[in-house]
Every structure is written in structure tokens, then in C-alpha cells.
Design a protein around this motif. Structure first.
Motif, short mmCIF file in Angstrom:
data_model
loop_
_atom_site.label_atom_id
_atom_site.label_comp_id
_atom_site.label_asym_id
_atom_site.label_seq_id
_atom_site.Cartn_x
_atom_site.Cartn_y
_atom_site.Cartn_z
N LYS A 293 42.05 57.80 105.43
CA LYS A 293 43.30 57.92 104.69
C LYS A 293 43.25 57.17 103.37
CE LYS A 293 46.26 54.31 106.78
NZ LYS A 293 45.23 53.36 107.10
N GLU A 294 42.39 56.14 103.30
CA GLU A 294 42.24 55.38 102.06
C GLU A 294 41.57 56.19 100.96
OE1 GLU A 294 43.18 52.76 105.22
OE2 GLU A 294 41.44 54.09 105.09
N LYS A 295 40.80 57.23 101.35
CA LYS A 295 40.08 58.04 100.36
C LYS A 295 40.83 59.30 99.95
CE LYS A 295 35.49 56.39 101.70
NZ LYS A 295 34.12 56.76 102.18
N LEU A 296 42.08 59.43 100.39
CA LEU A 296 42.86 60.62 100.05
C LEU A 296 43.36 60.59 98.61
CD1 LEU A 296 44.96 61.03 103.34
CD2 LEU A 296 42.98 62.40 102.62
N GLN A 304 52.34 54.13 102.09
CA GLN A 304 53.30 53.48 102.99
C GLN A 304 54.12 54.51 103.76
OE1 GLN A 304 53.67 50.03 103.62
NE2 GLN A 304 54.83 50.97 105.28
N LYS A 305 54.52 55.58 103.07
CA LYS A 305 55.27 56.64 103.74
C LYS A 305 54.42 57.31 104.81
CE LYS A 305 58.42 57.80 99.93
NZ LYS A 305 59.67 57.58 100.66
N LEU A 306 53.13 57.56 104.48
CA LEU A 306 52.23 58.18 105.46
C LEU A 306 52.09 57.30 106.69
CD1 LEU A 306 50.17 60.39 106.23
CD2 LEU A 306 48.42 59.03 105.06
N GLU A 307 51.92 56.00 106.48
CA GLU A 307 51.77 55.08 107.62
C GLU A 307 53.03 55.04 108.47
OE1 GLU A 307 50.54 51.44 105.83
OE2 GLU A 307 48.43 52.06 105.68
N ASN A 308 54.18 55.13 107.83
CA ASN A 308 55.44 55.17 108.59
C ASN A 308 55.51 56.42 109.46
OD1 ASN A 308 56.24 52.80 107.37
ND2 ASN A 308 57.54 53.81 105.83
N ILE A 309 55.08 57.55 108.90
CA ILE A 309 55.14 58.82 109.63
C ILE A 309 54.22 58.82 110.85
CG2 ILE A 309 54.55 61.28 109.47
CD1 ILE A 309 55.58 61.17 106.57
N ILE A 310 52.97 58.35 110.66
CA ILE A 310 52.00 58.45 111.76
C ILE A 310 52.23 57.40 112.85
CG2 ILE A 310 50.26 59.50 110.27
CD1 ILE A 310 48.79 56.89 110.15
N ILE A 316 56.48 66.36 115.03
CA ILE A 316 55.56 67.23 114.29
C ILE A 316 55.31 66.64 112.89
CG2 ILE A 316 55.22 69.52 113.24
CD1 ILE A 316 56.94 70.70 115.45
N ILE A 317 54.05 66.53 112.53
CA ILE A 317 53.65 66.15 111.17
C ILE A 317 53.00 67.38 110.54
CG2 ILE A 317 52.22 64.66 109.73
CD1 ILE A 317 52.35 62.56 111.97
N SER A 442 58.69 64.92 112.22
CA SER A 442 58.55 63.49 111.89
C SER A 442 58.32 63.31 110.40
CB SER A 442 57.39 62.87 112.66
OG SER A 442 57.64 62.85 114.04
N GLY A 443 57.58 64.25 109.79
CA GLY A 443 57.31 64.13 108.36
C GLY A 443 56.56 65.34 107.84
N ILE A 444 56.66 65.56 106.53
CA ILE A 444 55.98 66.68 105.89
C ILE A 444 55.23 66.15 104.67
CG2 ILE A 444 56.23 68.96 104.82
CD1 ILE A 444 58.98 69.15 106.24
N ILE A 445 53.95 66.55 104.56
CA ILE A 445 53.12 66.14 103.44
C ILE A 445 52.74 67.38 102.64
CG2 ILE A 445 50.98 64.97 102.75
CD1 ILE A 445 51.03 63.82 105.74
N ALA A 446 53.38 67.56 101.48
CA ALA A 446 53.00 68.66 100.58
C ALA A 446 51.95 68.12 99.62
CB ALA A 446 54.22 69.16 99.81
#
Length: 562
Positions: A293-296, A304-310, A316-317, A442-446
Motif C-alpha cells: 500500500k505504501e507503493k500505491l 489514512q482514509k485507506l487504513e481506516n477503511i481496511i 464491501i470495499i 465500508s468504502g470506495i476507492i476511485a
């Protein structure tokens, strides 16, 4: 220059000790390698240290492959065998002389052989062994493709009438002759080494065009005579286990190749066109070691938002975006973060793009009846904690995923929409009720992928009026932007690699209420922005100001309406 040996020079400059040299000389007797290669393999010195010592001792200049374009005509003045024998490569003409990059510029035999083979006086330059090997692979492969294409055309000199005639097919035995095998092999090898994602082999009336997709854009690499088309396609069909007699219907297959010490999976699609069959070969980079995830390329807020979601134990993510936007890579990075001995993780994919240890991965097989929905049903009987679905394509898959999320499973999947808010509307269109969508998400990543400015040739410039207008800045203000001017490292494009641009929507309790209350795309997006969501456009603007990408890449994203 020739009297002092490399090992002695390294001792004189204090890079290695006499004891280390003596040990390396003993190993040289039974390994048969050069002393420099042994010292590098033993990690006593680096290639750059050797080059620096040679330059200081001899005064011979370095060959900067990242700064100077290699002249292909210069490369072809000597055969590849000679270049490999002495680990050297001609890089440019210097009047009536030839500049030659060498890992060992003190090798008089090499200098003499190059002079005789090329007919030019040689001006030696120093480069590392790795740089030269990479240059040999790059610049001689194109020559190999041209030679193999010429031989293939000569061997398979078939008239256009015969190419269109199903009764005049090339046999499995004929196609295994060397020219076609070499041609297809060289095309695939070059594409892999250039880090392409796809190979396009396209027939037209007067030629066959070969293009590679690199950093999201297609680049033409070769034109081949049409007489070779049928043999090329037959060869591709054979190695991907397709029906060589079928020429009127599309076919899909897979193959595996071994290149530069790595197993590479290839996905093959054959499509009949008016001038013959077209092939697209997708190169699947199934090595998951470099995924994290650090290389994204996310900023601190997005991370921070991604870590909250996972952190959510269920729900559903979703990742969303067009084809080739890096959705699967993001999901794999999340899976890698969540993967441990206490969780049962199962995936159903089409196909498996990255193989990850500790995760149970399933390939979709539509012909055998294994679809996303049927695979998902079977997975739910396997006591899973986390499920990844390659793509939500239909109502049945979406309904099963929603039920799995509500009953305590963490479900990861992709969906094709233009933004995070649009993904919610897409689930409604699939027949999922708003209250179920609100309770299961739970979260959406566009996301999108934008090209990165080459760090080797990045330069500053003052923003033009139209660029300020795009950025919403007053024309009177002075703004500095960045671009790549083009160099050999980026193949003259000004870009090197790609990075992600993200729009991460956290589904908070307030957002759930809004989804049920007013399931309108604009309303949902406004609410998400009020809750701190950065849109894809605003995230890309930040990268433009930071000098990581260009205004042209922002325009591409803005054109998509984000």
C-alpha cells in the motif's frame, strides 16, 4: 593504462584490501570470471565504484546512458556476438571514430576486434556491466525482430488469396520452423523488457503493425509484411493452446514464458478483422513481492482514509475506474496488508494477476461453469474471513457479495464507474436496494493512473495562460509547473512510469443515512466532499503542483468529467 590490473587499482584506491583481492583471485581460478565480476558478486565492491576507479586512473570518460541517446546505426557497426563477448556496445559516431561503452576499457583485444569489425577507430568510454547488458538487450532485440521478420516472410511467401483461403492453412509442423518461432519470441521478449502491459499484432492491407502499450500509451515498434500473418497467428495459437484451424471466430487463451529468469503469464485474445486475425497479448506481472500500500502513490490523507477503511472487519470495499487504472493492484496491496495466519482469504478472479502466498486464489472458467457468482457461492462454503471478487459484473454477483458483507465477511471487488459516488448508483442499477448498499459498503476507492515526469530530465517552466485557467488560478499570478524535456532514460517521452490518483470515500454513519435518504449521485458526492473526500481532479492538481505529473495528464482526467 594497460599495465595496471583492475584488482591492483582497487587496492591502491583503498576500495578493497589485499586479502580481499587474493581471495577473489583464488576464486577466479575455478570460476573463470573476470575479477571485477567476482568482487561485485561477493558484494565487496559495486559496479559504480569500479567505474569511478577506472575513470580516475585512466581519464577515460563515463558513458551516461541516461543522458545521451544511443545511435542505432552505431550499434549495428558490430555484431551482437562481439558485443556480448567483451560486454561492450557502440553508442555514437565521433567524426570518423566510434564511441564504444565498455565495462573493461583496458582490454586491448576487445578494442582491436571492434576496430576490425566496424572499420572505425575506437574511442573507449566506461559504463557498468549492467548498463551495457541492458543496452545490448534493448538495441539488438529490434535488429533480431527485423531479421526474423525478413526470414519469416521469405519462408512463408504466401499470396493474399492463400491467406484468406481456409483450405490453405499453414500446418503445425511448418509453423514450428525457426524464423516464426524466433519472430514471436523476440516480440514477446522485447515487450517484457520494455515493461509493456500489452502487445498488439494488427493486420492491415499492406503490412502488419506491432505495437506495445507502455505506461498506458501504445507505441509502434515494428512493421512486418502481410505474408507472415498466418504463420505468426498459428504460432501464437499453438503456444496458447488455441484451435489453429479456427479463423472466423474470436478465441481467448493463455501461455507462460520464461524471460530473464522469471515466469511470465500471458493472456491472449484473437479477433478476426477484415484483413486477417488480430492478436492482443496481455502481459500479467504476477510477481507480488513489490506490491504494498505504501507503493500505491497515495498522499498522507488518502493513506489514512485507506487504513481506516481496511480496519473494518466486514463490509464491501470497492475499487473503481476504467480498465487499466490499477484497481487490481490496489486490491492486492490491501490483501497483502490483511494477509496473516489467522485469516482465511479466498479470491475468484479472471484471471489471477498476482500469485500471493497464503491466499487461496481461484481462476474463473466460464466454459466449465465457474463464473464469479458460482465461484462466490462455493467460497462462502469455505469458511472465509475475506473474499476478493475480481469484478462485480451482474446482479447475482452483487447480491451474493452484499449478503456476504452483511453476514460478517470482508468483501473486496472492482466495479467500472467514473467515480466513487457513481459506484453507489451503479449498485442501485444492479438491483440492490439503497438500505442494503448503505449497510454493506465500508468504502470506495476511485482511481486513475497518470504518467510521472521523468526525474532525470524534469525541468521547471512558467505556466501559460490556458494552464492557469485549467487550474483555476488568476492569470496575473506567476506559477511554476514542471515537465520532462525527454532523455534516453524515458525514451524521449519526458515521462517515466505511472502513479495513482485517488478519490477515497469513507462510508460513515452519516453517509449511510444520506445514501438511504437521497440516492442521487451529485448529492452523495457533495456530502462526501464535505466529509473530507478529495476528488480525482483535486488529487491530480496536487501532483501537478508537486512536479510529479504534468498539466496534460490533468487535462486527460478532467476530460473524463472528474
Amino acid at each position: 593504462m594497460a599495465s595496471k590490473k583492475l584488482g591492483d587499482l582497487l587496492v591502491d584506491y583503498g576500495i578493497i584490501t589485499k586479502e580481499q583481492l587474493e581471495s577473489a583471485l583464488k576464486k577466479q581460478k575455478y570460476r573463470g570470471k573476470r575479477i571485477g565480476e567476482i568482487l561485485v558478486s561477493e558484494k565487496i565492491v559495486t559496479e559504480d565504484e569500479i567505474v569511478d576507479v577506472l575513470q580516475m586512473q585512466t581519464g577515460i570518460p563515463k558513458a551516461y546512458f541516461d543522458e545521451y541517446f544511443v545511435d542505432k546505426k552505431a550499434v549495428l557497426t558490430i555484431p551482437e556476438g562481439l558485443a556480448q563477448k567483451y560486454n561492450l556496445i557502440p553508442i555514437s559516431f565521433n567524426g570518423d571514430k566510434l564511441n564504444v561503452a565498455m565495462s573493461d576499457p583496458m582490454n586491448m583485444f576487445a578494442l582491436d576486434d571492434v576496430r576490425i569489425a566496424s572499420g572505425y577507430e575506437v574511442v573507449p568510454m566506461i559504463a557498468t556491466s549492467t548498463q551495457i547488458r541492458r543496452a545490448i538487450e534493448t538495441y539488438y532485440t529490434s535488429q533480431k525482430i527485423e531479421k526474423a521478420a525478413a526470414e519469416a516472410t521469405k519462408n512463408y511467401n504466401i499470396s493474399p488469396k492463400e491467406i484468406d483461403d481456409n483450405e490453405a492453412g499453414i500446418s503445425r509442423e511448418n509453423v514450428n520452423e525457426a524464423p516464426i518461432v524466433k519472430l514471436v519470441d523476440f516480440i514477446i521478449r522485447e515487450a517484457v523488457r520494455l515493461q509493456s502491459s500489452d502487445i498488439h499484432i494488427e493486420p492491415f492491407e499492406k503490412y502488419i503493425r506491432v505495437r506495445y502499450r507502455i505506461d498506458g500509451e501504445l507505441h509502434e515498434k515494428q512493421k512486418i509484411q502481410t505474408q507472415s500473418l498466418q504463420a505468426i497467428m498459428t504460432r501464437i495459437k499453438i503456444i496458447s493452446n488455441l484451435n489453429i484451424a479456427e479463423k472466423r471466430l474470436p478465441q481467448d487463451g493463455r501461455m507462460k514464458v520464461f524471460i530473464d529468469g522469471k515466469n511470465i503469464d500471458l493472456r491472449v485474445s484473437i479477433l478476426p478483422t477484415i484483413f486477417g486475425e488480430k492478436a492482443v497479448i496481455r502481459i500479467l506481472k504476477n510477481d507480488s513481492k513489490n506490491i504494498s500500500k505504501e507503493k500505491l502513490g497515495m498522499g498522507k490523507e488518502s493513506m489514512q482514509k485507506l487504513e481506516n477503511i481496511i480496519k473494518s472487519p466486514y463490509g464491501i470495499i470497492l475499487t473503481t475506474g476504467p480498465t487499466g487504472s490499477g484497481k487490481s493492484t490496489t486490491l492486492y496491496a490491501i490483501l497483502k496488508e490483511l494477509n496473516d495466519e489467522h485469516r482465511n482469504i479466498v479470491t475468484v478472479e479472471d484471471p489471477v494477476e498476482y500469485m500471493m502466498e497464503g491466499i487461496n486464489q481461484v481462476n474463473v472458467n466460464v466454459k466449465a461453469g465457474l463464473t464469479f457468482s458460482s465461484g462466490l457461492r462455493a467460497i462462502l462454503r469455505q469458511d472465509p474471513d475475506i473474499i476478493m471478487i475480481g469484478e462485480m459484473r451482474d446482479n447475482e454477483t452483487a447480491e451474493i457479495a452484499v449478503r456476504a458483507a452483511i453476514t460478517g465477511h470482508l468483501v473486496l471487488s472492482t466495479i467500472h464507474t467514473n467515480g466513487a459516488a457513481a459506484s453507489i448508483i451503479r449498485l442501485f442499477d444492479m438491483g440492490i436496494q439503497p438500505y442494503l448498499v448503505a449497510n454493506s459498503l465500508s468504502g470506495i476507492i476511485a482511481q486513475r493512473l497518470v504518467k510521472r515526469i521523468c526525474p532525470n530530465c524534469r525541468e521547471e517552466y512558467e505556466a501559460k495562460a490556458y494552464e492557469k485557467k485549467i487550474l483555476g488560478i488568476d492569470n496575473s499570478r506567476k506559477i511554476i509547473l514542471y515537465r520532462g524535456k525527454g532523455c534516453p532514460k524515458c525514451n524521449g517521452t519526458g515521462y517515466l512510469g505511472r502513479t495513482g490518483v485517488y478519490e477515497i470515500m469513507e462510508i460513515t454513519k452519516e453517509m449511510r443515512d444520506k445514501i438511504v435518504e437521497n440516492p442521487d449521485i451529485d448529492f452523495i458526492e457533495r456530502q462526501a466532499i464535505e466529509n473530507g473526500m478529495s476528488t480525482i481532479r483535486s488529487s491530480c492538481e496536487k501532483l501537478v503542483y508537486e512536479g510529479k505529473t504534468t498539466i496534460d495528464e490533468l487535462i486527460k482526467i478532467a476530460f473524463l468529467g472528474n
